[in-house]
Write a protein that holds these residues in place. Sequence first.
Motif, PDB file in Angstrom:
ATOM      1  N   ALA A 186     -78.425  16.683  61.268  1.00 39.29           N
ATOM      2  CA  ALA A 186     -79.594  15.625  61.309  1.00 39.29           C
ATOM      3  C   ALA A 186     -78.831  14.575  60.918  1.00 39.29           C
ATOM      4  CB  ALA A 186     -80.632  15.872  60.311  1.00 39.29           C
ATOM      5  N   ARG A 234     -86.317   3.134  49.985  1.00 45.56           N
ATOM      6  CA  ARG A 234     -86.993   2.570  50.987  1.00 45.56           C
ATOM      7  C   ARG A 234     -86.888   0.940  50.807  1.00 45.56           C
ATOM      8  NH1 ARG A 234     -91.538   4.664  50.293  1.00 45.56           N
ATOM      9  NH2 ARG A 234     -91.604   6.079  51.989  1.00 45.56           N
ATOM     10  N   LYS A 271     -85.508  10.972  55.870  1.00 43.55           N
ATOM     11  CA  LYS A 271     -85.704   9.973  56.937  1.00 43.55           C
ATOM     12  C   LYS A 271     -87.022   9.136  56.709  1.00 43.55           C
ATOM     13  CE  LYS A 271     -83.890  12.487  60.984  1.00 43.55           C
ATOM     14  NZ  LYS A 271     -84.264  13.414  62.208  1.00 43.55           N
ATOM     15  N   ALA A 272     -87.851   9.611  55.860  1.00 46.78           N
ATOM     16  CA  ALA A 272     -88.764   8.896  55.793  1.00 46.78           C
ATOM     17  C   ALA A 272     -88.674   7.589  54.816  1.00 46.78           C
ATOM     18  CB  ALA A 272     -89.936   9.393  54.482  1.00 46.78           C
ATOM     19  N   GLY A 277     -89.104  20.689  48.821  1.00 48.77           N
ATOM     20  CA  GLY A 277     -89.601  19.963  50.172  1.00 48.77           C
ATOM     21  C   GLY A 277     -88.509  20.156  51.199  1.00 48.77           C
ATOM     22  N   ASP A 278     -88.623  19.430  52.329  1.00 45.46           N
ATOM     23  CA  ASP A 278     -87.907  19.017  53.449  1.00 45.46           C
ATOM     24  C   ASP A 278     -86.997  18.029  53.237  1.00 45.46           C
ATOM     25  OD1 ASP A 278     -86.659  18.629  56.037  1.00 45.46           O
ATOM     26  OD2 ASP A 278     -88.289  19.463  57.023  1.00 45.46           O
ATOM     27  N   LYS A 318     -85.554   6.285  55.261  1.00 46.65           N
ATOM     28  CA  LYS A 318     -84.102   5.892  56.074  1.00 46.65           C
ATOM     29  C   LYS A 318     -82.994   5.875  55.221  1.00 46.65           C
ATOM     30  CE  LYS A 318     -86.798   2.518  59.006  1.00 46.65           C
ATOM     31  NZ  LYS A 318     -86.834   0.994  59.616  1.00 46.65           N
ATOM     32  N   VAL A 373     -84.447  16.675  55.112  1.00 53.57           N
ATOM     33  CA  VAL A 373     -84.511  15.865  56.334  1.00 53.57           C
ATOM     34  C   VAL A 373     -85.782  14.977  56.435  1.00 53.57           C
ATOM     35  CG1 VAL A 373     -84.154  15.982  58.949  1.00 53.57           C
ATOM     36  CG2 VAL A 373     -82.894  17.442  57.329  1.00 53.57           C
ATOM     37  N   GLU A 374     -86.803  15.453  56.210  1.00 52.75           N
ATOM     38  CA  GLU A 374     -88.024  14.642  56.466  1.00 52.75           C
ATOM     39  C   GLU A 374     -87.825  13.591  55.384  1.00 52.75           C
ATOM     40  OE1 GLU A 374     -91.653  17.097  56.404  1.00 52.75           O
ATOM     41  OE2 GLU A 374     -91.308  17.680  58.469  1.00 52.75           O
ATOM     42  N   ALA A 375     -87.619  14.006  53.989  1.00 53.42           N
ATOM     43  CA  ALA A 375     -87.427  13.158  52.820  1.00 53.42           C
ATOM     44  C   ALA A 375     -86.530  12.020  53.180  1.00 53.42           C
ATOM     45  CB  ALA A 375     -87.326  14.124  51.448  1.00 53.42           C
ATOM     46  N   ARG A 395     -78.415  22.301  58.394  1.00 58.64           N
ATOM     47  CA  ARG A 395     -79.469  21.647  59.147  1.00 58.64           C
ATOM     48  C   ARG A 395     -79.523  20.285  58.534  1.00 58.64           C
ATOM     49  NH1 ARG A 395     -85.109  20.480  58.580  1.00 58.64           N
ATOM     50  NH2 ARG A 395     -85.096  21.216  56.544  1.00 58.64           N
ATOM     51  N   TRP A 441     -78.292  12.930  51.062  1.00 62.83           N
ATOM     52  CA  TRP A 441     -79.173  13.727  50.144  1.00 62.83           C
ATOM     53  C   TRP A 441     -78.422  14.239  49.014  1.00 62.83           C
ATOM     54  CZ3 TRP A 441     -80.304  19.550  50.915  1.00 62.83           C
ATOM     55  CH2 TRP A 441     -81.252  20.113  49.970  1.00 62.83           C
TER      56      TRP A 441
END
Length: 277
Positions: free
Chosen positions: A242, A189, A217-218, A210-211, A220, A213-215, A238, A224
């Motif tokens: 994204a 971050r 994007k959180a 965990g997810d 930016k 994609v969410e991790a 998936r 991964w």
Amino acid sequence: MKPLSLINDKPLIWAHRGGRSLAPENTLQALRRGHEAGADGWETDVQLTKDGELIILHDLNLLRTTNAGVHPLFRANRPALPWRFTLEEIKKLSANVFPRRFCPPHYSEQPWKELPETVHPDLRVPTLSEALDITAELGMWINIEIKDLSHDVPEEFSKTVVKKVTDMVHAKGMDTQVIISSFNHDYMRESKIVAPQIFTGILTPHEFTGDPVEAAKAVKADAWHPGLQFLTGEVIQRVREAGIAINPYTVNKPEDVSRLTKWGVTGLVTDCPQSIR
């Protein structure tokens, strides 16, 4: 060289710790060996010395990959934590710890063999500056993993390490040759805040549930970097849909290379670039 593109027609080959089956890990010789073996880039680890210098070192102590265990200065200060020593002191250590076997012998054009006569007897722990200079010289890309310094290390190290890394990358004009990664997602971050032009990747352990994609994007993140053990084709698809690159570690077996490539990963972090290419 052309700017780093994280998503290509076929996976990028990242030499893990410089290709640690070819030379002592995280040394400049390992980088050169990885390049000779056909790697597109190398993955390496960064942390800080007592005087705030960035060095290439995986472990949070110096015992496994150097002769710190027998050097009087470091033996008296076990477990030889790098942040307790200056760069000048760490440069007195030998990093000539020969690699063990990481790669399946049958998965090489030539049988894996130790070549102690070709390992430089005076290998030292490199600085990030030295590593970046050789990366540029060889026209490679580099994945800089910032070690998590938020535990059991003085707070000022964790607060300054990201800015030090991004400033050095930018000063050397290498923004488009670098991806910065870490298991500490707060570092990613921060990296996007201070240097949004540099790619970042979140590292997660094999058992991550965990997810992704969410991790990503959180914070930016652009990529991964998961452990390969529990990856599935559905998850990879998936993540790709994204728009996030996926570079699993540590991929040494031919069946894993075949499976992950079929599933569409964008990169492979491997100890065995000489075999995978």
